[in-house]
Design a protein around this motif. Structure first.
Motif, PDB file in Angstrom:
ATOM      1  N   PHE A 115       0.812  -1.211   0.000  1.00 37.51           N
ATOM      2  CA  PHE A 115       0.000   0.000   0.000  1.00 37.51           C
ATOM      3  C   PHE A 115       0.848   1.265   0.000  1.00 37.51           C
ATOM      4  CE2 PHE A 115      -3.073  -2.914   2.293  1.00 37.51           C
ATOM      5  CZ  PHE A 115      -3.870  -3.115   1.180  1.00 37.51           C
ATOM      6  N   ARG A 116       2.022   1.173   0.600  1.00 39.37           N
ATOM      7  CA  ARG A 116       2.939   2.320   0.638  1.00 39.37           C
ATOM      8  C   ARG A 116       4.354   1.822   0.402  1.00 39.37           C
ATOM      9  NH1 ARG A 116      -0.750   3.616   4.689  1.00 39.37           N
ATOM     10  NH2 ARG A 116      -1.748   5.659   4.367  1.00 39.37           N
ATOM     11  N   ASN A 117       5.196   2.706  -0.103  1.00 39.58           N
ATOM     12  CA  ASN A 117       6.606   2.367  -0.281  1.00 39.58           C
ATOM     13  C   ASN A 117       7.209   2.060   1.092  1.00 39.58           C
ATOM     14  OD1 ASN A 117       9.331   2.254  -0.782  1.00 39.58           O
ATOM     15  ND2 ASN A 117       9.395   4.102  -2.023  1.00 39.58           N
ATOM     16  N   PRO A 118       7.652   0.823   1.314  1.00 39.36           N
ATOM     17  CA  PRO A 118       8.161   0.477   2.642  1.00 39.36           C
ATOM     18  C   PRO A 118       9.610   0.886   2.871  1.00 39.36           C
ATOM     19  CG  PRO A 118       8.218  -1.457   1.240  1.00 39.36           C
ATOM     20  CD  PRO A 118       7.621  -0.347   0.410  1.00 39.36           C
ATOM     21  N   LEU A 119      10.329   1.236   1.821  1.00 41.97           N
ATOM     22  CA  LEU A 119      11.767   1.466   1.961  1.00 41.97           C
ATOM     23  C   LEU A 119      12.105   2.568   2.971  1.00 41.97           C
ATOM     24  CD1 LEU A 119      12.882   1.097  -1.779  1.00 41.97           C
ATOM     25  CD2 LEU A 119      12.745  -0.649   0.016  1.00 41.97           C
TER      26      LEU A 119
END
Length: 373
Positions: free
Chosen positions: A215-219
């Motif tokens: 759902f969101r960029n986890p980086l």
């Protein structure tokens, strides 16, 4: 393109028009007719050739890809990742990793077999989540789908750019593998050995199971000082607490000699613990003094950010990934993954001031009971 009959018809029309004008000059008129016939014939042949040439050459003299001619208005399909059947597996892997790597030599990896690769199955939900998530679409450029059988590899090449076929002699990984079956365990351990090889080539990676939605960029939410970071079935609240229950479905590993050795040690430990899942073996060796000697810092990821059906945060405002773990049955898994996407779309369609009212509708089809090991 005009046919010979059409060209002849055009010449006959000119002749009829000349006859209507009437009156003398028969010899001259014959010359005119022959000249008109020659001009029209050349036009019928040369004009289509000129049109094709103009379409194939851009105004600046640049060649336009044939695909742009075959499918006007559409971009060319993504290049096939495996085009040379004589190329060795190691060279293929290096090429695919290099093409997908970020500037810091990090790639995103997932594994896929034919059961999860069918149209409408797990992989379609997985890829759709990247397309609709916050700051996740661009991450598809760095995703390598590692196919475990031929059917999965063929599907990958239809829907994604970076595909790698991982061969395993004498083992058929196609079809659904029931949890903890012999085929399932072989598949999981093959994955661990492959990830060791990726690290040995100098590539760091984010590994994600395909039954995880992004759902969101986890980086940006990973720890800056963790060599080996892994999601949890249960998170104690302390990222350094070895009592956390790791889940191998999501992990970030930084490439180094120490992490390569960690994966070698982990893979070798399967022989001391036959019949166990790679995740369970990790749980057994995480306190081993040898890992402490290696100097690998293990950190556990919060289920508020990296959640799953086993345990997750309540707020969709913070979640990065959601895993369909604690779920037996492919159909149930697909249904609840689809519901996760619906929840996300509902969240994004809600005014920001009211988004805190949006809650999860999962699990609905999956069981929350802790799976027996």
């Amino acid at each position: 393109m005009a046919t010979a009959d059409e060209a002849g018809g055009a010449v006959a029309g000119v002749e009829a028009g000349a006859g209507d004008q009437g009156g003398g000059g028969g010899g001259c008129l014959g010359e005119v007719r022959r000249a008109a016939r020659a001009v029209l014939f050349l036009a019928a042949v040369a004009l289509p050739c000129l049109v094709l040439y103009s379409a194939a050459v851009a105004p600046a003299g640049r060649f336009v890809r044939p695909a742009a001619l075959l499918w006007p208005g559409r971009t060319a399909p993504p290049p096939r990742s495996d085009v040379d059947p004589t190329e060795g597996e190691d060279a293929r892997l290096e090429r695919v990793l290099r093409a997908a790597a970020m500037a810091n030599d990090t790639v995103i990896l997932t594994t896929l077999n034919s059961a999860w690769a069918e149209t409408g199955s797990v992989v379609d939900v997985f890829l759709e989540s990247f397309r609709i998530g916050e700051d996740t679409r661009g991450l598809l450029d760095h995703l390598v789908i590692v196919s475990l059988d031929l059917a999965a590899h063929r599907r990958c090449e239809q829907i994604h750019t970076h595909c790698f076929a991982l061969a395993t002699d004498g083992v058929d990984f196609s079809g659904q593998k029931n949890f903890m079956s012999d085929g399932y365990l072989r598949m999981m351990w093959r994955r661990i050995d492959f990830l060791r090889l990726v690290l040995a080539k100098g590539y760091s990676f984010v590994f994600t199971d395909t039954d995880i939605v992004w759902f969101r960029n986890p980086l940006p939410h990973l720890y800056h000082d963790g060599d080996f970071q892994i999601a949890c079935d249960h998170f104690t609240g302390d990222p350094d607490d070895l009592s956390n229950s790791p889940n191998g479905g999501f992990a970030y590993v930084r490439s180094s000699a120490a992490t390569v050795e960690l994966y070698r040690f982990w893979y070798a430990a399967r022989e001391k613990h036959p019949g166990l899942h790679d995740q369970d073996v990790l749980n057994l060796i995480k306190r081993d003094p040898y890992l402490a000697q290696l100097g690998v810092r293990i950190r556990f990821l919060s289920t508020d950010l990296f959640g799953g059906l086993c345990e997750h945060g309540r707020s969709l405002s913070t979640v990065c990934t959601m895993h369909a773990n604690c779920c037996i049955g492919l159909r149930r898994k697909i249904d609840d993954l689809g519901l996760m996407l619906q929840d996300w779309r509902r969240f994004m369609a809600t005014p920001e001031t009211d988004r805190h009212f949006v809650t999860w509708s999962v699990p609905r089809n999956c069981s929350m009971k802790k799976l027996e090991r």
